[in-house]
Write a protein that holds these residues in place. Structure first.
Motif, PDB file in Angstrom:
ATOM      1  N   LEU A 132       0.817  -1.205   0.000  1.00 41.59           N
ATOM      2  CA  LEU A 132       0.000   0.000   0.000  1.00 41.59           C
ATOM      3  C   LEU A 132       0.861   1.269   0.000  1.00 41.59           C
ATOM      4  O   LEU A 132       0.511   2.264  -0.615  1.00 41.59           O
ATOM      5  CB  LEU A 132      -0.942  -0.004   1.201  1.00 41.59           C
ATOM      6  CG  LEU A 132      -1.989   1.100   1.241  1.00 41.59           C
ATOM      7  CD1 LEU A 132      -2.860   1.051   0.001  1.00 41.59           C
ATOM      8  CD2 LEU A 132      -2.835   0.976   2.488  1.00 41.59           C
ATOM      9  N   ARG A 133       2.018   1.211   0.639  1.00 42.38           N
ATOM     10  CA  ARG A 133       2.878   2.404   0.712  1.00 42.38           C
ATOM     11  C   ARG A 133       3.480   2.777  -0.643  1.00 42.38           C
ATOM     12  O   ARG A 133       4.006   3.872  -0.806  1.00 42.38           O
ATOM     13  CB  ARG A 133       3.973   2.214   1.754  1.00 42.38           C
ATOM     14  CG  ARG A 133       5.014   1.199   1.371  1.00 42.38           C
ATOM     15  CD  ARG A 133       6.091   1.086   2.457  1.00 42.38           C
ATOM     16  NE  ARG A 133       7.101   0.140   2.079  1.00 42.38           N
ATOM     17  CZ  ARG A 133       7.042  -1.172   2.275  1.00 42.38           C
ATOM     18  NH1 ARG A 133       5.977  -1.677   2.886  1.00 42.38           N
ATOM     19  NH2 ARG A 133       8.004  -1.965   1.895  1.00 42.38           N
ATOM     20  N   THR A 134       3.410   1.886  -1.624  1.00 39.72           N
ATOM     21  CA  THR A 134       3.972   2.182  -2.950  1.00 39.72           C
ATOM     22  C   THR A 134       2.913   2.696  -3.922  1.00 39.72           C
ATOM     23  O   THR A 134       3.169   2.773  -5.119  1.00 39.72           O
ATOM     24  CB  THR A 134       4.635   0.928  -3.560  1.00 39.72           C
ATOM     25  OG1 THR A 134       3.646  -0.085  -3.711  1.00 39.72           O
ATOM     26  CG2 THR A 134       5.774   0.445  -2.710  1.00 39.72           C
ATOM     27  N   ILE A 135       1.746   3.068  -3.416  1.00 40.69           N
ATOM     28  CA  ILE A 135       0.649   3.466  -4.291  1.00 40.69           C
ATOM     29  C   ILE A 135       0.999   4.699  -5.139  1.00 40.69           C
ATOM     30  O   ILE A 135       0.457   4.885  -6.217  1.00 40.69           O
ATOM     31  CB  ILE A 135      -0.643   3.698  -3.490  1.00 40.69           C
ATOM     32  CG1 ILE A 135      -1.836   3.702  -4.426  1.00 40.69           C
ATOM     33  CG2 ILE A 135      -0.597   4.989  -2.723  1.00 40.69           C
ATOM     34  CD1 ILE A 135      -3.037   3.058  -3.880  1.00 40.69           C
ATOM     35  N   TRP A 136       1.938   5.521  -4.698  1.00 41.95           N
ATOM     36  CA  TRP A 136       2.327   6.708  -5.463  1.00 41.95           C
ATOM     37  C   TRP A 136       3.273   6.369  -6.607  1.00 41.95           C
ATOM     38  O   TRP A 136       3.438   7.150  -7.531  1.00 41.95           O
ATOM     39  CB  TRP A 136       2.962   7.758  -4.559  1.00 41.95           C
ATOM     40  CG  TRP A 136       1.972   8.299  -3.591  1.00 41.95           C
ATOM     41  CD1 TRP A 136       1.940   8.064  -2.251  1.00 41.95           C
ATOM     42  CD2 TRP A 136       0.865   9.138  -3.877  1.00 41.95           C
ATOM     43  NE1 TRP A 136       0.877   8.707  -1.686  1.00 41.95           N
ATOM     44  CE2 TRP A 136       0.189   9.381  -2.669  1.00 41.95           C
ATOM     45  CE3 TRP A 136       0.346   9.710  -5.036  1.00 41.95           C
ATOM     46  CZ2 TRP A 136      -0.942  10.169  -2.591  1.00 41.95           C
ATOM     47  CZ3 TRP A 136      -0.786  10.494  -4.951  1.00 41.95           C
ATOM     48  CH2 TRP A 136      -1.414  10.722  -3.738  1.00 41.95           C
ATOM     49  N   SER A 137       3.903   5.206  -6.551  1.00 39.44           N
ATOM     50  CA  SER A 137       4.856   4.859  -7.612  1.00 39.44           C
ATOM     51  C   SER A 137       4.432   3.642  -8.428  1.00 39.44           C
ATOM     52  O   SER A 137       4.980   3.425  -9.508  1.00 39.44           O
ATOM     53  CB  SER A 137       6.247   4.627  -7.023  1.00 39.44           C
ATOM     54  OG  SER A 137       6.207   3.601  -6.062  1.00 39.44           O
ATOM     55  N   LEU A 138       3.497   2.853  -7.932  1.00 36.97           N
ATOM     56  CA  LEU A 138       3.045   1.666  -8.657  1.00 36.97           C
ATOM     57  C   LEU A 138       1.530   1.636  -8.770  1.00 36.97           C
ATOM     58  O   LEU A 138       0.833   1.977  -7.826  1.00 36.97           O
ATOM     59  CB  LEU A 138       3.487   0.378  -7.953  1.00 36.97           C
ATOM     60  CG  LEU A 138       4.960   0.043  -7.947  1.00 36.97           C
ATOM     61  CD1 LEU A 138       5.193  -1.253  -7.193  1.00 36.97           C
ATOM     62  CD2 LEU A 138       5.518  -0.048  -9.344  1.00 36.97           C
ATOM     63  N   ASN A 139       1.057   1.200  -9.914  1.00 40.29           N
ATOM     64  CA  ASN A 139      -0.367   0.983 -10.124  1.00 40.29           C
ATOM     65  C   ASN A 139      -0.800  -0.180  -9.221  1.00 40.29           C
ATOM     66  O   ASN A 139      -0.157  -1.228  -9.226  1.00 40.29           O
ATOM     67  CB  ASN A 139      -0.585   0.634 -11.602  1.00 40.29           C
ATOM     68  CG  ASN A 139      -2.021   0.376 -11.955  1.00 40.29           C
ATOM     69  OD1 ASN A 139      -2.853   0.089 -11.101  1.00 40.29           O
ATOM     70  ND2 ASN A 139      -2.304   0.468 -13.244  1.00 40.29           N
ATOM     71  N   PRO A 140      -1.863  -0.039  -8.461  1.00 46.20           N
ATOM     72  CA  PRO A 140      -2.296  -1.130  -7.575  1.00 46.20           C
ATOM     73  C   PRO A 140      -2.672  -2.408  -8.327  1.00 46.20           C
ATOM     74  O   PRO A 140      -2.712  -3.482  -7.737  1.00 46.20           O
ATOM     75  CB  PRO A 140      -3.515  -0.561  -6.857  1.00 46.20           C
ATOM     76  CG  PRO A 140      -3.424   0.904  -7.016  1.00 46.20           C
ATOM     77  CD  PRO A 140      -2.666   1.160  -8.276  1.00 46.20           C
ATOM     78  N   GLN A 141      -2.939  -2.310  -9.629  1.00 43.38           N
ATOM     79  CA  GLN A 141      -3.288  -3.506 -10.402  1.00 43.38           C
ATOM     80  C   GLN A 141      -2.066  -4.299 -10.853  1.00 43.38           C
ATOM     81  O   GLN A 141      -2.207  -5.394 -11.375  1.00 43.38           O
ATOM     82  CB  GLN A 141      -4.108  -3.114 -11.624  1.00 43.38           C
ATOM     83  CG  GLN A 141      -5.443  -2.512 -11.262  1.00 43.38           C
ATOM     84  CD  GLN A 141      -6.206  -2.059 -12.496  1.00 43.38           C
ATOM     85  OE1 GLN A 141      -5.652  -1.928 -13.577  1.00 43.38           O
ATOM     86  NE2 GLN A 141      -7.489  -1.827 -12.325  1.00 43.38           N
TER      87      GLN A 141
END
Length: 180
Positions: A132-141
């Protein structure tokens, strides 16, 4: 598959939005010229907007076809050495050789030096979801897999369809290799 020429790709990426702006300004100018200082009848306004929508949809379809032809079917991924920052870019991969082309931020314009990863194989463990902490750099899908390369393990995050394409390319490279 040969890599597309970089100048053509860059020209396509910069000229496409410019053409869209020119068409938009042209439609607004035409509506303004038609109306003069009086209000447009609602039927004419709806017709102009519907016509602009049809032209926009057609231009989008043509743009996608031209873009696919120029850019090709590439693997857009985020890559990182474990416990480092994610870097977005394009991955050209087969079993014998893999190359990562980093993008400028996330604008999809290749920049910088290509990184040779050497022979590549996907670890058999199941893909995992990004934290969840990478939501700014990775698409959640996206799904994250680990690649074994000549430089050591590298994590790759990509959409499931792109990961399947990566698996197919790696398998095709092994099947057509010297031991096949």
């Amino acid at each position: 598959m040969s890599a597309p020429s970089r100048p053509r790709e860059l020209a396509f990426r910069f000229v496409g939005p410019i053409i869209g702006v020119v068409i938009g300004v042209g439609v607004v100018g035409a509506v303004t010229a038609l109306s003069g200082s009086r209000l447009l009848p609602p039927g004419l306004l709806i017709g102009v907007l519907a016509g602009a929508a049809v032209v926009a949809l057609g231009a989008t379809a043509v743009g996608l076809l031209i873009g696919r032809r120029i850019v090709g079917d590439r693997l857009e991924v985020a890559l990182r050495v474990p416990d480092a920052r994610w870097r977005h870019g394009r991955l050209e991969a087969d079993a014998d050789r893999s190359t990562f082309h980093p993008y400028v931020w996330q604008v999809r314009i290749p920049t910088g030096e290509r990184e040779e990863l050497g022979p590549t194989a996907i670890r058999p463990d199941a893909p995992r979801r990004p934290a969840l902490r990478t939501i700014w750099s990775l698409n959640p899908q996206t799904r994250i897999v680990t690649l074994e390369t000549a430089r050591g393990p590298v994590e790759v995050a990509a959409l499931p369809s792109r990961l399947e394409l990566l698996r197919q390319r790696l398998a095709a490279g092994r099947a057509s290799g010297p031991g096949a």
